[in-house]
Design a protein around this motif. Sequence first.
Motif: not given
Length: 295
Positions: A267-268, A237-241, A131-141
């Motif tokens: 990502a790490e 996606v701009s977030a650190r992961a 679900a988090l992947c899907h959300l970030l694919a839509q709202s990368a920031e």
Amino acid sequence: MRDFRWPPPPDGGPRTYGPGPSAPRTGRPALPEPATELVTTPHGVRLERLVSGSGDPATVFAHGFATGIGATRPLGSAVNGRKVFFQFRGHGRSDPPAGQLTYGDLARDLRAIADLSGATRAVGASLGAGALCHLLAQSAERFERVVFFLPAVLDEPRTAAARDRLSALVEAVQSGDVSTVAEAVSAETPPAVRNTPAGWAYLRQRIDQLMRDGLASELAGLADQAAVADQADLGAVSARALVIGSAGDDLHPAAVAEQLAAALPRAELHIYDRPGILWTERADLRDRISTFLND
């Protein structure tokens, strides 16, 4: 082949299931379940939520398939700030799905809880990671930091074996037969802890939760879906992961974690060398997540 005993040993005894929570009989009093609330989201779905801690930042926790708030609370035990746990639709006290359930629906639930709570960070476990992947694919920031714990699916559906296991669990819960549910749930514990007091306590607790709350039949259809259309959709996606996987986990292949980490720009990746992380590596897992989010 069945490798556990049912009904359980005398210290636990068979249960009578009905309204209200119950707890595993481990020889000592269990902690009471925390009080949750039902919140109405902007998209009209009521979701069960629990908020603990105080201050900023706020982190939202998205659970896995057929689990819930109780399964994600250990992941946030050492995380600073407010921790927001919730149940996807079809789980716990949250509203049932109105029709076929998709990762888009789950992402909408996750976004709503995050927005209502002012969360800037997110932790997704298994189904919640999808679900988090899907959300970030839509709202990368949307988030500043994200943790993916045992991602199960990315741009391809689950394996046939995994789909069969998840479908069997949903069917078992809907049958209302306790021994059938026990059979389906027993695979969640590593072989080394089955038929041990800890293993039986976990099994009883999971059965109590599933028999009390039930599972929506629409959940089974998620096993045939991918979380995102294309891995490349995560390239902005701009977030650190932090992506956490496990070798030897049939429901959460390490390859999915590796692909996800490669698709995310910041990502790490950490892969544990054996499954059953919450049984064998709980302290390390808690420290790894909290260190990443608290830094």
